[in-house]
Design an enzyme around this catalytic site. Structure first.
Site, PDB file in Angstrom:
ATOM      1  N   VAL A 152       3.170  18.640   8.643  1.00  0.00           N
ATOM      2  CA  VAL A 152       3.733  18.185   7.097  1.00  0.00           C
ATOM      3  C   VAL A 152       4.768  19.664   8.024  1.00  0.00           C
ATOM      4  O   VAL A 152       5.257  19.957   6.560  1.00  0.00           O
ATOM      5  CB  VAL A 152       2.712  18.423   6.416  1.00  0.00           C
ATOM      6  CG1 VAL A 152       1.988  17.307   5.905  1.00  0.00           C
ATOM      7  CG2 VAL A 152       1.551  19.713   6.514  1.00  0.00           C
ATOM      8  N   ASP A 153       5.180  20.168   7.864  1.00  0.00           N
ATOM      9  CA  ASP A 153       6.092  21.420   8.335  1.00  0.00           C
ATOM     10  C   ASP A 153       7.484  21.267   7.618  1.00  0.00           C
ATOM     11  O   ASP A 153       8.025  21.540   6.541  1.00  0.00           O
ATOM     12  CB  ASP A 153       6.945  21.367   9.846  1.00  0.00           C
ATOM     13  CG  ASP A 153       7.170  20.591  10.443  1.00  0.00           C
ATOM     14  OD1 ASP A 153       6.582  19.769  10.282  1.00  0.00           O
ATOM     15  OD2 ASP A 153       7.568  20.951  11.392  1.00  0.00           O
ATOM     16  N   LEU A 154       8.610  20.370   7.648  1.00  0.00           N
ATOM     17  CA  LEU A 154       9.215  19.229   6.794  1.00  0.00           C
ATOM     18  C   LEU A 154       8.969  18.696   5.041  1.00  0.00           C
ATOM     19  O   LEU A 154      10.067  19.555   4.499  1.00  0.00           O
ATOM     20  CB  LEU A 154       9.942  17.850   7.349  1.00  0.00           C
ATOM     21  CG  LEU A 154      10.878  17.757   8.660  1.00  0.00           C
ATOM     22  CD1 LEU A 154      10.769  15.657   9.189  1.00  0.00           C
ATOM     23  CD2 LEU A 154      11.460  18.752   9.013  1.00  0.00           C
TER      24      LEU A 154
ATOM     25  N   LYS B 101       0.760  -1.115  -0.139  1.00  0.00           N
ATOM     26  CA  LYS B 101      -0.253  -0.348   0.201  1.00  0.00           C
ATOM     27  C   LYS B 101       0.439   1.225  -0.131  1.00  0.00           C
ATOM     28  O   LYS B 101       0.775   2.435  -0.739  1.00  0.00           O
ATOM     29  CB  LYS B 101      -0.307  -0.171   0.986  1.00  0.00           C
ATOM     30  CG  LYS B 101      -1.932   1.047   1.394  1.00  0.00           C
ATOM     31  CD  LYS B 101      -1.869   1.316   2.580  1.00  0.00           C
ATOM     32  CE  LYS B 101      -1.258   1.784   3.515  1.00  0.00           C
ATOM     33  NZ  LYS B 101      -1.696   3.078   4.427  1.00  0.00           N
ATOM     34  N   ASN B 102       1.936   1.229   1.100  1.00  0.00           N
ATOM     35  CA  ASN B 102       2.901   2.053   1.065  1.00  0.00           C
ATOM     36  C   ASN B 102       4.163   2.794  -0.087  1.00  0.00           C
ATOM     37  O   ASN B 102       3.874   4.249   0.200  1.00  0.00           O
ATOM     38  CB  ASN B 102       3.354   2.801   2.031  1.00  0.00           C
ATOM     39  CG  ASN B 102       2.767   2.761   3.437  1.00  0.00           C
ATOM     40  OD1 ASN B 102       1.413   3.549   3.245  1.00  0.00           O
ATOM     41  ND2 ASN B 102       2.764   2.589   4.755  1.00  0.00           N
TER      42      ASN B 102
ATOM     43  N   ASP C 227       5.054   0.604  11.792  1.00  0.00           N
ATOM     44  CA  ASP C 227       3.640  -0.321  11.393  1.00  0.00           C
ATOM     45  C   ASP C 227       3.722  -1.633  12.051  1.00  0.00           C
ATOM     46  O   ASP C 227       3.011  -2.563  11.677  1.00  0.00           O
ATOM     47  CB  ASP C 227       3.681  -0.267   9.972  1.00  0.00           C
ATOM     48  CG  ASP C 227       3.132   1.979   9.426  1.00  0.00           C
ATOM     49  OD1 ASP C 227       2.845   2.601  10.498  1.00  0.00           O
ATOM     50  OD2 ASP C 227       4.119   1.760   8.447  1.00  0.00           O
TER      51      ASP C 227
ATOM     52  N   CYS D  83      -4.119  12.867  13.249  1.00  0.00           N
ATOM     53  CA  CYS D  83      -4.375  11.716  12.812  1.00  0.00           C
ATOM     54  C   CYS D  83      -4.987  11.094  14.509  1.00  0.00           C
ATOM     55  O   CYS D  83      -3.946  11.092  14.776  1.00  0.00           O
ATOM     56  CB  CYS D  83      -4.706  10.623  11.882  1.00  0.00           C
ATOM     57  SG  CYS D  83      -3.215  10.443  11.648  1.00  0.00           S
TER      58      CYS D  83
ATOM     59  N   ILE E  33       8.485   6.322  17.128  1.00  0.00           N
ATOM     60  CA  ILE E  33       8.071   7.090  15.588  1.00  0.00           C
ATOM     61  C   ILE E  33       6.925   8.635  16.118  1.00  0.00           C
ATOM     62  O   ILE E  33       6.761   9.327  15.413  1.00  0.00           O
ATOM     63  CB  ILE E  33       7.710   6.685  14.474  1.00  0.00           C
ATOM     64  CG1 ILE E  33       9.373   5.467  14.150  1.00  0.00           C
ATOM     65  CG2 ILE E  33       7.733   6.919  12.942  1.00  0.00           C
ATOM     66  CD1 ILE E  33      10.435   5.248  13.625  1.00  0.00           C
TER      67      ILE E  33
ATOM     68  N   ARG F 222       1.016  14.311  13.232  1.00  0.00           N
ATOM     69  CA  ARG F 222       1.061  14.816  12.280  1.00  0.00           C
ATOM     70  C   ARG F 222       1.705  15.635  11.023  1.00  0.00           C
ATOM     71  O   ARG F 222       0.699  15.572  10.070  1.00  0.00           O
ATOM     72  CB  ARG F 222       0.585  13.527  11.803  1.00  0.00           C
ATOM     73  CG  ARG F 222       0.643  11.732  11.602  1.00  0.00           C
ATOM     74  CD  ARG F 222       0.482  10.718  11.366  1.00  0.00           C
ATOM     75  NE  ARG F 222       0.471   9.719  10.284  1.00  0.00           N
ATOM     76  CZ  ARG F 222       0.445   9.128   9.333  1.00  0.00           C
ATOM     77  NH1 ARG F 222      -0.787   8.776   9.686  1.00  0.00           N
ATOM     78  NH2 ARG F 222       1.404   8.143   8.354  1.00  0.00           N
TER      79      ARG F 222
ATOM     80  N   ARG G   9      -8.209  -0.797   4.308  1.00  0.00           N
ATOM     81  CA  ARG G   9      -7.036   0.465   4.016  1.00  0.00           C
ATOM     82  C   ARG G   9      -6.261  -0.156   3.478  1.00  0.00           C
ATOM     83  O   ARG G   9      -5.606   0.122   2.533  1.00  0.00           O
ATOM     84  CB  ARG G   9      -6.996   1.934   5.202  1.00  0.00           C
ATOM     85  CG  ARG G   9      -8.504   3.040   5.423  1.00  0.00           C
ATOM     86  CD  ARG G   9      -8.144   3.821   6.333  1.00  0.00           C
ATOM     87  NE  ARG G   9      -7.213   4.740   5.371  1.00  0.00           N
ATOM     88  CZ  ARG G   9      -6.789   5.915   5.860  1.00  0.00           C
ATOM     89  NH1 ARG G   9      -6.718   6.361   7.370  1.00  0.00           N
ATOM     90  NH2 ARG G   9      -5.837   6.286   5.558  1.00  0.00           N
TER      91      ARG G   9
HETATM   92  C1  EPZ Z   1       4.641   6.582   6.781  1.00  0.00           C
HETATM   93  O1  EPZ Z   1       3.603   7.942   6.948  1.00  0.00           O
HETATM   94  C2  EPZ Z   1       4.105   6.446   6.597  1.00  0.00           C
HETATM   95  N1  EPZ Z   1       2.438   6.498   5.598  1.00  0.00           N
HETATM   96  C3  EPZ Z   1       3.166   5.248   7.605  1.00  0.00           C
HETATM   97  O2  EPZ Z   1       2.040   4.346   7.459  1.00  0.00           O
HETATM   98  C4  EPZ Z   1       4.566   4.203   9.018  1.00  0.00           C
HETATM   99  O3  EPZ Z   1       3.802   4.866   9.740  1.00  0.00           O
HETATM  100  C5  EPZ Z   1       5.168   6.064   8.511  1.00  0.00           C
HETATM  101  O4  EPZ Z   1       6.005   6.147   7.244  1.00  0.00           O
HETATM  102  C6  EPZ Z   1       6.822   6.009   9.638  1.00  0.00           C
HETATM  103  O5  EPZ Z   1       7.218   4.361   8.755  1.00  0.00           O
HETATM  104  C7  EPZ Z   1       2.068   5.851   4.156  1.00  0.00           C
HETATM  105  O6  EPZ Z   1       3.851   5.585   4.140  1.00  0.00           O
HETATM  106  C8  EPZ Z   1       1.701   6.186   3.555  1.00  0.00           C
HETATM  107  P1  EPZ Z   1       6.862   9.619   8.947  1.00  0.00           P
HETATM  108  P2  EPZ Z   1       4.185   9.472   6.893  1.00  0.00           P
HETATM  109  O7  EPZ Z   1       7.039  11.061   7.624  1.00  0.00           O
HETATM  110  O8  EPZ Z   1       5.614   9.272   6.110  1.00  0.00           O
HETATM  111  C9  EPZ Z   1       6.803  13.576  11.791  1.00  0.00           C
HETATM  112  C10 EPZ Z   1       0.404   2.869   7.802  1.00  0.00           C
HETATM  113  O9  EPZ Z   1      -0.613   2.527   8.558  1.00  0.00           O
HETATM  114  N2  EPZ Z   1       6.993  14.913  10.861  1.00  0.00           N
HETATM  115  O10 EPZ Z   1       7.909   9.474   8.433  1.00  0.00           O
HETATM  116  O11 EPZ Z   1       3.627  10.632   8.103  1.00  0.00           O
HETATM  117  C11 EPZ Z   1       5.371  12.651  11.814  1.00  0.00           C
HETATM  118  O12 EPZ Z   1       4.340  13.126  12.727  1.00  0.00           O
HETATM  119  C12 EPZ Z   1       0.962   4.458   8.180  1.00  0.00           C
HETATM  120  O13 EPZ Z   1       0.663   2.239   6.736  1.00  0.00           O
HETATM  121  C13 EPZ Z   1       6.718  16.189  11.462  1.00  0.00           C
HETATM  122  O14 EPZ Z   1       7.242  15.818  12.778  1.00  0.00           O
HETATM  123  O15 EPZ Z   1       5.532   9.163   8.510  1.00  0.00           O
HETATM  124  C14 EPZ Z   1       6.460  11.447  13.059  1.00  0.00           C
HETATM  125  O16 EPZ Z   1       6.134  11.453  13.917  1.00  0.00           O
HETATM  126  C15 EPZ Z   1       0.777   5.056   9.639  1.00  0.00           C
HETATM  127  N3  EPZ Z   1       6.839  16.883  10.152  1.00  0.00           N
HETATM  128  C16 EPZ Z   1       7.611  11.485  12.191  1.00  0.00           C
HETATM  129  O17 EPZ Z   1       8.360  12.251  11.758  1.00  0.00           O
HETATM  130  C17 EPZ Z   1       6.959  16.403   9.590  1.00  0.00           C
HETATM  131  O18 EPZ Z   1       6.692  16.912   8.217  1.00  0.00           O
HETATM  132  C18 EPZ Z   1       7.644  10.573  11.017  1.00  0.00           C
HETATM  133  O19 EPZ Z   1       6.945  10.568  10.477  1.00  0.00           O
HETATM  134  C19 EPZ Z   1       7.336  15.179   8.558  1.00  0.00           C
HETATM  135  C20 EPZ Z   1       6.961  13.932   9.563  1.00  0.00           C
END
Ligand code: EPZ
Length: 426
Positions: free
Chosen positions: A124-126, A22-23, A308, A117, A330, A122, A400
């Site tokens: 999206v600043d980065l 999926k991802n 996950d 969520c 995480i 979560r 999902r």
């Molecule tokens: C991806 O989410 C996956 N989703 C998640 O799977 C997975 O748990 C996660 O990576 C970690 O492996 C998809 O691929 C669609 P991150 P993502 O950005 O990209 C913080 C599932 O069940 N952060 O690596 O959103 C964030 O809040 C899902 O399939 C910021 O602070 O994860 C988190 O604490 C759930 N600012 C950490 O970084 C940002 O701009 C890692 O998040 C972005 C992230």
């Protein structure tokens, strides 16, 4: 809303074919925005999340054709809109990541912020900082991100402060069409990012360092179409590996790659599960009469133990002998399954990012529900070993991310069935 009912106690014997990830699938679908030629994706899972993204891409004028069981052809010959409304983005957070490719292709996009969520805030600043570093001008207005690149995107160096899967993917999807070289430092190296990068290269992109924490992208003027097979879903594979260990028996997971879940299988072996890698997956064996041992896990970025798979592993530990500590690093709020597992008789106490699981001798079926996808899977896993019937509601979470869940488990002897409810709200 549908529910899934499981009568626990059946041992699992048989084969489970692993679906496409999926991802990875949803990232590859977004890559179709970058070219006016068709992108053909095979080994595509048919899931609610891929459907949500298909719906959003169609709103941009992209043709999305599902052919046969697992092929999707996406053709963005012309983009008629670059607006992603809240109603479509809120259904799946990852759809926010259409912003970068829309911007790279057309120079302008307006995409709803995804919001928080249940597993955490979560932000999206980065993502936004990466796009700004590439030359985008970004304004936030009424819950929307409006991005323009009046002078086109320009290659740059981006040092992420910590690893983010989504931000790495997003930067990649924009930088491939930027003018010049972009270097991403502290990039995520999850296999799904590698899959995306390799597919982009097959489309004509020039990405080096794939599989490492430094990606170097030399921008190209245009990308072409290609045919790409989606990488196997390591989280689905890991979930069924844990399910087999929980129920006892012998299950062969096929159409996958054993190395993708090495961090999990290592912990499973330490707990007393037999895991034998094969050329296209693993065989998981457990004698149900021998009790598992408690082991600790800490979630980490790849190749560490995947967040996950944390909920699923916690379910396994509820029946192990001794006490295990599950440390989530995480996401700040990813223990919503703990109180639901407790409804089945598990003994879990949560303190901040740490959960202590004291193994019990038996679980007893009960009605439960979960608030996210992987947490729902942990309840299915617990239900496989609980005495009597467990009914997991809010199955739309499972839909999902797990394709043919009941069929795959039932084929191995699980007593599992779907109870159809009123039309889903989601
Ligand atoms: C991806 O989410 C996956 N989703 C998640 O799977 C997975 O748990 C996660 O990576 C970690 O492996 C998809 O691929 C669609 P991150 P993502 O950005 O990209 C913080 C599932 O069940 N952060 O690596 O959103 C964030 O809040 C899902 O399939 C910021 O602070 O994860 C988190 O604490 C759930 N600012 C950490 O970084 C940002 O701009 C890692 O998040 C972005 C992230």
């Amino acid at each position: 809303m549908d529910s899934i009912a499981i009568v626990g106690g059946a041992r699992l014997y048989g084969d489970i074919p692993v679906s496409g990830a999926k991802n990875s699938a949803i990232k590859l679908m977004a890559a179709a925005i970058l070219t006016d030629q068709p992108l053909t994706l095979t080994n595509m899972p048919r899931l609610a999340d891929t459907r949500f993204l298909g719906q959003l891409l169609r709103a941009f004028g992209i043709r999305v054709d599902e052919l046969g069981a697992d092929t999707t052809v996406l053709h963005a010959a012309e983009l008629t809109s670059t607006f992603a409304p809240y109603d479509l983005v809120r259904q799946m957070r990852a759809s926010f990541n259409v912003l970068g490719p829309l911007l790279a292709r057309t120079g302008e996009a307006r995409v709803s912020l995804p919001g928080g969520c249940t597993i955490g805030a979560r932000p999206v600043d980065l993502h936004l900082k990466a796009l700004q570093a590439l030359g985008a001008e970004i304004t936030l207005e009424e819950g929307y991100v409006h991005a323009v690149a009046p002078h086109g995107l320009k290659g740059t160096r981006i040092d992420f402060p910590f690893v983010s899967v989504g931000a790495t993917e997003h930067a990649l999807l924009a930088a491939v069409l930027a003018d010049g070289v972009t270097v991403l430092r502290r990039a995520a190296c999850e296999p799904e990012i590698g899959d995306l990068a390799l597919c982009l290269n097959a489309m004509g992109a020039r990405i080096e360092g794939i599989g490492t924490n430094t990606l170097t992208i030399t921008g190209v003027r245009a990308l072409s179409g290609t045919q790409w097979s989606v990488i196997p879903d390591r989280i689905e594979m890991g979930s069924y590996a844990v399910a087999a260990a929980m129920a006892g028996g012998e299950v062969r997971l096929t159409r996958s790659r054993p190395e993708l879940i090495a961090a999990l299988t290592d912990r499973m072996v330490a707990a007393g599960v037999e895991v034998s890698p094969t050329s296209d997956g693993v065989v998981v064996r457990r004698d149900p009469l021998v009790r598992l041992r408690a082991v600790d896990v800490t979630t980490e970025v790849y190749p560490g133990f995947a967040t996950d798979l944390q909920a699923q592993f916690m379910a396994l530990m509820t029946l192990a002998e001794g006490e295990s500590v599950v440390h989530e690093t995480i996401f700040e709020n990813r223990f919503m399954h703990a109180p639901e597992l407790a409804r089945l008789g598990a003994e879990i106490s949560v303190h901040g990012g740490e959960a202590q699981v004291r193994g019990v001798e038996r679980l007893v079926g009960a009605p439960v529900m979960a608030t996210d996808l992987r947490a729902s899977m942990s309840l299915i896993i617990a239900g496989l070993a609980a005495e009597g019937e467990t009914i997991v509601s809010r199955v739309y979470h499972l839909d999902r991310g797990f394709e043919h869940l009941e069929a795959k488990l039932a084929a191995c002897g699980a007593q599992v069935r779907r109870i159809r409810g009123e039309a889903d709200e989601h």
